[in-house]
Write a protein that holds these residues in place. Sequence first.
Motif, PDB file in Angstrom:
ATOM      1  N   GLY A 151      24.423  57.294  63.649  1.00 20.47           N
ATOM      2  CA  GLY A 151      24.002  57.984  64.865  1.00 20.47           C
ATOM      3  C   GLY A 151      23.847  57.051  66.047  1.00 20.47           C
ATOM      4  O   GLY A 151      24.243  57.380  67.174  1.00 20.47           O
ATOM      5  N   TYR A 152      23.284  55.875  65.806  1.00 16.63           N
ATOM      6  CA  TYR A 152      23.132  54.912  66.898  1.00 16.63           C
ATOM      7  C   TYR A 152      24.483  54.339  67.340  1.00 16.63           C
ATOM      8  O   TYR A 152      24.703  54.118  68.527  1.00 16.63           O
ATOM      9  N   ILE A 153      25.384  54.122  66.398  1.00 13.99           N
ATOM     10  CA  ILE A 153      26.729  53.662  66.769  1.00 13.99           C
ATOM     11  C   ILE A 153      27.427  54.724  67.608  1.00 13.99           C
ATOM     12  O   ILE A 153      28.068  54.411  68.619  1.00 13.99           O
ATOM     13  N   ALA A 154      27.295  55.982  67.211  1.00 12.50           N
ATOM     14  CA  ALA A 154      27.902  57.073  67.988  1.00 12.50           C
ATOM     15  C   ALA A 154      27.299  57.138  69.384  1.00 12.50           C
ATOM     16  O   ALA A 154      28.018  57.364  70.368  1.00 12.50           O
ATOM     17  N   SER A 155      25.997  56.930  69.495  1.00 12.50           N
ATOM     18  CA  SER A 155      25.357  56.935  70.809  1.00 12.50           C
ATOM     19  C   SER A 155      25.892  55.818  71.699  1.00 12.50           C
ATOM     20  O   SER A 155      26.131  56.031  72.890  1.00 12.50           O
ATOM     21  N   LEU A 156      26.075  54.640  71.130  1.00 13.47           N
ATOM     22  CA  LEU A 156      26.626  53.528  71.900  1.00 13.47           C
ATOM     23  C   LEU A 156      28.060  53.810  72.346  1.00 13.47           C
ATOM     24  O   LEU A 156      28.429  53.530  73.490  1.00 13.47           O
TER      25      LEU A 156
END
Length: 184
Positions: A151-156
Amino acid sequence: MELGIAKWEVCLRVIAILFLVSTACLVAFDTQTKVIFLTYSKKATYKDLDALKILVYVTSTAAGYNLLQLCKHTFSALPSISNFKSSYYMYIAWITFLLDQITVYLTFTANSAAFQAAIFALNGSEAFQWMKICNKFTRFCEQIGVAFLCGYIASLLMAVFSTISAYKVLRMYSSKRFMRLKGK
């Protein structure tokens, strides 16, 4: 240069969709059952924590939005839409920019809220008399941790193509155009 930026944006959107779908699937399909006492068993699912339910909804919606943006890129490349593109390009660019911003912030916020709730599940809280759940459901908690990473990678990634959207909007307002408007 324009074609290169469009290719990067499409590539980033595809990768972000993969990470968003991975996040939603890892959270939604993660279950673990433990026998607590003889025949009494407890099953841990994402439905036990409201923040995880919201994370599934938000990441699924963000993946759908990015898929629609990919469709927009496909249709905007068709030659028959070139007249439409030139007359409404500014409005579409602004709407895309704003929706990209909203999607990035909502995804990051939902992921962070679910992460905070997971920290309570990991450590417990004596003030609220909450138990440490991850001691009993370790595989469940590890899989949720991987989902947070996705999820954090997708946000970045979404933040990067949101920057590309900002570039597309701001390049319409060049200094030459403002000088012409100021002189009138």
